[in-house]
Every structure is written in structure tokens, then in C-alpha cells.
Design an enzyme around this catalytic site. Structure first.
Site, PDB file in Angstrom:
ATOM      1  N   LYS A 105      13.805  17.856 -21.637  1.00 17.91           N
ATOM      2  CA  LYS A 105      15.142  18.657 -21.145  1.00 17.91           C
ATOM      3  C   LYS A 105      16.220  19.337 -21.781  1.00 17.91           C
ATOM      4  O   LYS A 105      16.365  18.558 -22.857  1.00 17.91           O
ATOM      5  CB  LYS A 105      16.100  17.693 -19.803  1.00 17.91           C
ATOM      6  CG  LYS A 105      16.379  18.559 -18.767  1.00 17.91           C
ATOM      7  CD  LYS A 105      15.850  18.866 -17.252  1.00 17.91           C
ATOM      8  CE  LYS A 105      15.694  19.158 -16.564  1.00 17.91           C
ATOM      9  NZ  LYS A 105      14.793  19.168 -15.255  1.00 17.91           N
ATOM     10  N   GLY A 216      20.887  24.067   1.229  1.00 15.90           N
ATOM     11  CA  GLY A 216      21.045  24.065   0.397  1.00 15.90           C
ATOM     12  C   GLY A 216      19.854  25.742   0.109  1.00 15.90           C
ATOM     13  O   GLY A 216      18.360  25.354   0.628  1.00 15.90           O
ATOM     14  N   GLY A 218      19.934  27.888  -2.184  1.00 19.33           N
ATOM     15  CA  GLY A 218      19.714  29.380  -3.403  1.00 19.33           C
ATOM     16  C   GLY A 218      17.872  29.676  -3.832  1.00 19.33           C
ATOM     17  O   GLY A 218      17.139  29.601  -2.793  1.00 19.33           O
ATOM     18  N   GLY A 221      15.426  27.004  -1.727  1.00 24.26           N
ATOM     19  CA  GLY A 221      16.035  27.033  -0.134  1.00 24.26           C
ATOM     20  C   GLY A 221      14.997  28.329   0.274  1.00 24.26           C
ATOM     21  O   GLY A 221      14.257  27.847   1.233  1.00 24.26           O
TER      22      GLY A 221
HETATM   23  N1  GLU Z   1      12.992  22.921 -14.530  1.00 24.43           N
HETATM   24  C1  GLU Z   1      12.136  22.257 -13.563  1.00 24.43           C
HETATM   25  C2  GLU Z   1      11.976  21.061 -13.048  1.00 24.43           C
HETATM   26  O1  GLU Z   1      12.701  20.542 -13.362  1.00 24.43           O
HETATM   27  C3  GLU Z   1      10.638  23.366 -14.278  1.00 24.43           C
HETATM   28  C4  GLU Z   1      10.287  22.893 -15.188  1.00 24.43           C
HETATM   29  C5  GLU Z   1       9.319  23.232 -15.513  1.00 24.43           C
HETATM   30  O2  GLU Z   1       8.504  24.402 -15.745  1.00 24.43           O
HETATM   31  O3  GLU Z   1       9.072  23.523 -17.005  1.00 24.43           O
HETATM   32  O4  GLU Z   1      10.988  20.701 -12.757  1.00 24.43           O
END
Ligand code: GLU
Length: 415
Positions: A105, A216, A218, A221
Site C-alpha cells: 500500500k 457510502g 461513492g 456504493g
Molecule cells: N485499492 C483496492 C484495495 O484496497 C484495490 C487494490 C488493487 O487492485 O491493487 O483493495
């Protein structure tokens, strides 16, 4: 809102599952910490001619099952610990849906709501200039997350390709379709959530055509509202909230019309034929399915005893606090945990990565069928684990995921 350190919560979750799995000390120690962490400063030219220095992170939690995978968020409240927690959750998410990826992340501490398009582009490109040596199709593949989107990925991919002098669309996922995105990826998170609800309804004899509510509104949602009815053959959407308010109609809200109202006015409030309600009360309505698709900690000790849903499907990351989770379990509410419920997004990213590698793009229906098979299988392996041990679905999901990652670490000879 967040009254606890999410990395400590994530480590605590892992410790308790490690105990159930009898995980050895070295494996636990390895999985408690990210394998690699990057922290960098980003000097960004702003429209007024000044340079702002933002702080950026990329956390690569685990590579045992494949390249790190997970979103990049632009958010003012991010810290190294929120990034670490979310990176670990991505490792469990990719393992639950059994795709050959690890977890990561990243983020930039900034407030995109106060930035122009050009400033956002400058920030996205600066992020890649700082990190390009440590990402790539075989190393780490970012995606959009909070306040980032396919356009952000397009800028990042372009910066990466410019620096490396290569065509490499697979370096980012959830890109615009014209730049190597996949038909189906945009809808994959919401679709995956409805698929696991379908399986839960079948398993527990819940009528999928009953009432449902969404917290939610967005992009996830909005898609959920429509897919629930399309994929489950009905259902009455009785309430929806967003960050500004909530609307209710016991006879049903038309999802498509509500989406157009939201896109036109920027809010769900004022939707014709509905009455305004307190956004907090949306979590306490009597419904077959409740979808928390907004903030962290929405269901907590303060309201968990008033939740009257049969099924809670966590489209947001971390919407239920650990104590509330236990309370819901004791009340017999079936909670489909975030690392399973919203894993359709990353499962879809995997399909996009496969298409980028082979440079061959499938029809949307093929993408949807593969996503369905992946999510259905994942739901039943988690259900099986939770039944076998008489634990929550969240613990069941962690048992499945941690066992898979631990096995990969062991087979590699790391522990
Ligand atoms: N941001 C999304 C998640 O938290 C997708 C992550 C991705 O596809 O790499 O799962």
C-alpha cells in the site's frame, strides 16, 4: 474518527490467528512486519508558483506469493502506520482470493480536495520519480485507492514508461480502458461484494430480494446499488447515505435514478420521493443486507447492539471495530469481512495484469465469469474455515490467508 492505531490492530489480529494456526515464531515475526518500506519527500510545483513538499510512502508487506499489490491513496490523515496496516491487509486479501500476488500500500499525505488537476498530476508524477526503481510488473503493482482513480494511474504509468523507456501498462492496474485497462475492472469491487452476498444468502436461507441499505455512495456504493438488484434478481433499496446526509423510502429507491441525482447534485439528499434520515441510523435499519461502503469504524461498540441486518457485507476497509465484530457474531449477524467482501477489486486487478502481460484483452463477460468463480470459491473456503473452528468469518478469512502466505514463506526456505 480513528481512535486506535490500525497497525497495532492489524498486528493483534495476526497474533491471534497465528496462535490458532500454531505458527512458528520466525514466521509470525516475518509476517508482523512489512518486508520493505519506502519513505520519501515529494517537491511539487503548485499553481501559485510555490513548491510544496509532500511526504510519500510505499509499503511492500510481503512478496512470498508474488509481486506486492495494492493501492496508492492521497489523503491528509495517512501515516506510516496506516500504510503498514493496509499493506498487510492487502497480503491477506490477495491470499484469500488465491491470486499469485503479495501485498502493499502507498500514499501521499496531501488533501486532493484542495488541489487542482495539474497539482494532482505533478504529485502523481513526482511519486513515480521517487519510487520507479522499486515498482514494476514483477515487483510491485499499484492501483487506485482513496482519492485516486484511473486518471492518477494513467499519469503514473506514463511517468514510469517515460523513465524506463519501455511500454509497461502492467505497472499499474485499474487504468483507463484506452491505456490497457480491463473491461470489468471498474465494477469489480462492487460486483465481488454482491457475489459473496449471493453465496451467503444461499447458505443461510436469506431472501436476497428483501431490503438492503448502503452506507457510502461513492463509485463502489453507486455500482453496488444497481448490481445488487441485477445479480440477485431483485431487492428493495430502502436507504442510502453519503458524507452529507441520508435518504429513506420503505417502498424502495430506484438505484439508477438515485445515481443520476447524486451525479447531478453531488448528494443523495433531496432525492424525490424519499425522506431524509439521520445518516447514523442507516446502520440500524431492519434489512436483509447492509453494505458499509464508507468510513472505517462505522460499526463500533456504540451501535453494534442496534444493528438489525442479517448480513453485513464490508465493502469499506475496516468498517467494523474488533469489539463490535464480536458483538455482531454473538447476535448471529453474518459479517462478510473486508478482506473477502471487497477483494473483487484486487482479483480484478490480477485479471488486468494477466491481460497486460499477454497483450490480449477479453470480453467483459469473460472477465465477470472469472471474477465470479474466484469470489465464489473464496467465500466457501472462508466459510469452511470459520465453521470448522467455530470462529467469525473474519478469523476464518485470516486463517485461510495466513496459512497460504506462511506456506509460501516456508517453501521458499525463508523460515
Ligand atoms: N485499492 C483496492 C484495495 O484496497 C484495490 C487494490 C488493487 O487492485 O491493487 O483493495
Amino acid at each position: 474518527m480513528q481512535s486506535y492505531n490500525s497497525f497495532e490492530v492489524a498486528q493483534k489480529q495476526l497474533r491471534s490467528v497465528a496462535e490458532l494456526l500454531n505458527l512458528d515464531r520466525a514466521t509470525l515475526e516475518l509476517l508482523l512486519w512489512p518486508q520493505r518500506e519506502f519513505k520519501f519527500t515529494l517537491p511539487v510545483k503548485m499553481d501559485n508558483g510555490a513548491t510544496n513538499v509532500f511526504h510519500g510512502y510505499r509499503i511492500q508487506h510481503n512478496f512470498a506469493r508474488g509481486p506486492a499489490k495494492g493501492g496508492i491513496r492521497f489523503h491528509p490523515d495517512e501515516t506510516i502506520d496506516t500504510m503498514r496496516a493496509h499493506a498487510g491487509w492487502m497480503t491477506w486479501k490477495t491470499a484469500v482470493v488465491d491470486v499469485p500476488l503479495g501485498g502493499g500500500k502507498g500514499g501521499v499525505v496531501c488533501d486532493p480536495r484542495k488541489m487542482s488537476v495539474r497539482e494532482l498530476e505533478n504529485t502523481a508524477r513526482a511519486y513515480v520519480r521517487a519510487l520507479w526503481q522499486h515498482i514494476g510488473v514483477d515487483r510491485d503493482v499499484p492501483a487506485p485507492d482513496v482519492y485516486t482513480n484511473p486518471q492518477t494511474m494513467a499519469w503514473m504509468m506514463d511517468e514510469y514508461e517515460t523513465i524506463t523507456n519501455q511500454h509497461q501498462p502492467g505497472v499499474m492496474s485499474n487504468k483507463p480502458l484506452s491505456l490497457g485497462g480491463s473491461q470489468g475492472r471498474r465494477d469489480a469491487t462492487a460486483r465481488g461484494g454482491v457475489i459473496v452476498v449471493r453465496e451467503a444468502c444461499k447458505t443461510f436461507g436469506v431472501d436476497p430480494t428483501g431490503a438492503y441499505a448502503i452506507q457510502g455512495f461513492g463509485s463502489t456504493g453507486q455500482r453496488l446499488a444497481m448490481f445488487h438488484q441485477n445479480l440477485l434478481g431483485g431487492g428493495t433499496l430502502i436507504a442510502v447515505s453519503d458524507s452529507t446526509g441520508a435518504v429513506f423510502n420503505k417502498n424502495g429507491i430506484n438505484p439508477r435514478e438515485l445515481v443520476s441525482h447524486k451525479l447531478r447534485t453531488g448528494a443523495v439528499e433531496g432525492f424525490p420521493g424519499s425522506e431524509p434520515i439521520d445518516p447514523k441510523s442507516i446502520l440500524e435499519l431492519e434489512v436483509a443486507v447492509l453494505y458499509p461502503a464508507a468510513l472505517e469504524n462505522a460499526i463500533n461498540v456504540g451501535n453494534a447492539d442496534r444493528v438489525r441486518a442479517r448480513i453485513v457485507c464490508e465493502l469499506a476497509n475496516g468498517p467494523t471495530t474488533p469489539q463490535a465484530d464480536r458483538m455482531l457474531f454473538e447476535k448471529g449477524v453474518h459479517v462478510i469481512p473486508d478482506i473477502l467482501a471487497n477483494a473483487g477489486g484486487v482479483a480484478g486487478s490480477y485479471l488486468e495484469m494477466v491481460q497486460n502481460r499477454s497483450s490480449f484483452y477479453w470480453k467483459e463477460s469473460e472477465f465477470d465469469d472469472m471474477l465470479d468463480a474466484t469470489m465464489t470459491k473464496a467465500y466457501h473456503s472462508v466459510l469452511g474455515a470459520s465453521r470448522e473452528r467455530s470462529v467469525t468469518m473474519r478469523t476464518g478469512a485470516m486463517l485461510v490467508a495466513v496459512a497460504r502466505v506462511a506456506e509460501a514463506c516456508k517453501l521458499r526456505g525463508w523460515v
